[in-house]
Write a protein that holds these residues in place. Structure first.
Motif, short mmCIF file in Angstrom:
data_model
loop_
_atom_site.label_atom_id
_atom_site.label_comp_id
_atom_site.label_asym_id
_atom_site.label_seq_id
_atom_site.Cartn_x
_atom_site.Cartn_y
_atom_site.Cartn_z
N ALA B 99 -3.08 -4.48 -1.03
CA ALA B 99 -3.04 -5.03 -2.40
C ALA B 99 -1.62 -5.46 -2.79
N SER B 100 -1.22 -5.23 -4.06
CA SER B 100 0.11 -5.65 -4.53
C SER B 100 0.72 -4.50 -5.32
N LEU B 103 -1.32 -3.80 -8.45
CA LEU B 103 -2.61 -3.16 -8.18
C LEU B 103 -2.42 -1.71 -7.75
N ARG B 104 -1.39 -1.45 -6.94
CA ARG B 104 -1.17 -0.08 -6.47
C ARG B 104 -0.76 0.85 -7.62
N TYR B 238 -0.12 -9.28 0.96
CA TYR B 238 -1.13 -9.50 -0.07
C TYR B 238 -2.37 -10.22 0.47
#
Ligand SMILES: Cc1cc2nc3c(=O)[nH]c(=O)nc-3n(C[C@H](O)[C@H](O)[C@H](O)COP(=O)(O)OP(=O)(O)OC[C@H]3O[C@@H](n4cnc5c(N)ncnc54)[C@H](O)[C@@H]3O)c2cc1C
Ligand code: FES
Ligand code: FES
Lengths: 162, 326
Positions: B99-100, B103-104, B238
């Motif tokens: 993810a990014s 998001l994390r 990503y």
């Protein structure tokens, strides 16, 4: 059923009445008139909607507003930072659509780095690496720029981090 | 977007009780998968029970020396924790490969385990999908584009990959998932947690309908200090994995004394590479051993024209990852 929330946004308390399905992004833009935060994909894939919650970068499109009542939200309207001037200096944008998300994301990212967070570009994750261009690129990969202003964005962040 | 009711749970007892007594309810973690799936008309809960206020967001060493990650720990906080970074670097690397940053910061480790496939036919409600609508058929297997699909653990009903990076590292580390429900608590070894699709692709884990994940426990595992996660994808960051490898290696006098290997991007569930591990055990720690082990693991792969490239790619990635640990 609607919920009466008092959200903390850019240092002020903002009462809103929303259904639980409403995203933080839609509350900011449509209920509070804070249209600086942008909607790109509405799926968590582009980063245009990035805001800070208690200083941590998050995607407001996947955030339900009801979950954010006790968090201090900062949007681009609440940011005054040398990073913004650096974006101008290094041509860190063209159309500007991704820029509010880029700036909020970069501020969150710099705080993460200061706290010692490694990244997928870090060779030894037990250590805190220098913020090289490769590190900045990896840490900012959640923000897409369809104008391709990436080199300027990385330069602006690099200069501000120094 | 579908309407639903939102309630918050303040204690674990409160959460599992509300879940058991509320029809068609789902727990809500970071919402990064569930909110998206509700919007896409794939998940249809009537009530969301917000569990992010539960006191389950710590990473700690317990008396046995094992490390416990609370289920509500955000992915970024788990990855950055000193205990994980030093003792289980493969797990930090796997989480950071997914993810990014944004998001994390939102995603919880419990939600990460339960994230659903990224198969584009699963997301496309106009296409048949046995996972989304049991018995409809599978658009991927019926002449679809299968470049991203699985080659291990597939069935005639479903070939969707499991998308989690974190879970691949957990598979290599022999993690245990701790749960709680009205019936009490359970400890589920990670290998028994995710299920292959078989005849029931819609049933993805062995978690009970109302069970709450409370923690993930990482056993004492000295070889994990020498471990690595390597992810190969269509762009350098990503993106979901085409192939990923979680590996830990311990050697003595040039011989392999302990090897742990798990694969992502190729399996219908996080894939523990037991066949390869048995080839590695006791063998010389050389590139040719690593290649032989990798080839043995992939020899049972079911390849389609679009995804056949994954087998040689996996062999090369496994070989390179293990070599980097010598
Ligand atoms: C654009 C994008 C890119 C991504 N890329 C990657 C990637 O490269 N690699 C990767 O691994 N992941 C990736 N992800 C997925 C991401 O990791 C998951 O969405 C996230 O981990 C889910 O966690 P969450 O807390 O937000 O879960 P939620 O969305 O809140 O919940 C997911 C599911 O888990 C259930 N649940 C949550 N917590 C519990 C609990 N404690 N007990 C029982 N049930 C629970 C919910 O009911 C729901 O069914 C990506 C996501 C997006 C949007
Ligand atoms: S609008 Fe939120 S990530 Fe694209
Ligand atoms: S400046 Fe146009 S999308 Fe980034």
């Amino acid at each position: 059923m609607t919920h009466d929330l008092s959200l903390r946004v850019n240092g002020t308390t903002r009462p809103v009445t929303v259904e639980p399905r409403v995203s933080l992004l839609d509350v900011l833009r449509d209920h509070l008139g804070l249209t600086g935060t942008k909607k790109g994909c509405d799926q968590g894939a582009c980063g245009a909607c990035t805001v800070l919650a208690d200083g941590e970068r998050v995607l407001s499109c996947l955030a339900l507003a009801v979950q954010y009542e006790h968090r201090e939200i900062t949007t681009i309207e609440g940011v005054a930072d040398p990073l913004q001037q650096a974006f101008v200096k290094h041509d860190g944008f063209q159309c500007g659509y991704c820029t509010p998300g880029q700036i909020c994301s970069a501020l969150g990212m710099l705080a993460e780095h200061r706290s010692g967070m490694p990244s997928a570009a870090t060779e030894d994750v037990a250590t805190t690496p220098q913020l090289t261009r490769a590190e900045i690129q990896e840490r900012m990969s959640g923000n897409l720029c369809r104008c391709g202003a990436y080199n300027g964005i990385v330069s602006a962040i690099e200069e501000t981090a120094r | 977007m579908r309407r639903f009711t939102y309630v918050t749970a303040n204690t674990v007892t409160d959460a599992v009780k509300t879940k058991a007594t509320t029809p068609n309810a789902k727990y809500l973690g970071g919402g990064t998968n569930l909110v998206d799936l509700i919007r896409a008309d794939i998940e249809h809960p009537d009530t969301l029970i917000d569990i992010t206020r539960l006191p389950l967001a710590d990473v700690e060493e317990i008396s046995t020396g094992a490390v416990r990650i609370g289920a509500l720990t955000r992915n970024s906080h788990a990855a950055a924790h000193p205990l994980i970074r030093t003792r289980y670097p493969v797990l930090t690397q796997a989480i950071l490969a997914g993810a990014s940053g944004q998001l994390r910061n939102m995603a919880t480790v419990g939600g990460n385990l339960l994230q659903r496939t990224r198969c584009h036919y699963f997301y496309d409600t106009a296409a048949p999908c046995n996972k989304r609508s049991p018995g409809e058929g599978c658009a991927a297997l019926n002449g679809g584009y299968t470049r991203n699909h699985a080659v291990l653990g597939t069935s005639r009903n479903c070939i969707a990959t499991h998308p989690s990076d974190m879970a691949v590292a957990l598979a290599a580390l022999d993690a245990v998932v701790e749960t709680e429900s009205a019936e009490g608590n359970r400890r589920i070894p990670i290998e028994d947690f995710h299920k292959p699709p078989g005849e029931t692709p819609y049933s993805e884990t062995t978690l009970g309908e109302n069970e709450l994940i409370t923690a993930i426990e990482l056993p004492v595992l000295p070889p994990a200090r020498n471990s690595r996660y390597r992810k190969v994808r269509d762009r350098s960051s990503y993106a979901f994995a085409l192939v990923s490898v979680a590996a830990a290696l311990e050697t003595e006098n040039g011989r392999i004394t302990n090897a742990r290997l798990a694969l992502g991007g190729v399996g219908t569930h996080p894939w523990r590479a037991r066949t390869a591990e048995s080839v590695l055990k006791g063998a010389p720690a050389t590139e040719s051993t690593f290649r032989e082990a990798a080839e043995a693991e992939l020899s049972t792969a079911t390849l389609l024209p679009d995804n056949a490239f994954k087998a040689p790619l996996a062999v090369r990635t496994i070989t390179a990852t293990l070599t980097s640990l010598t």
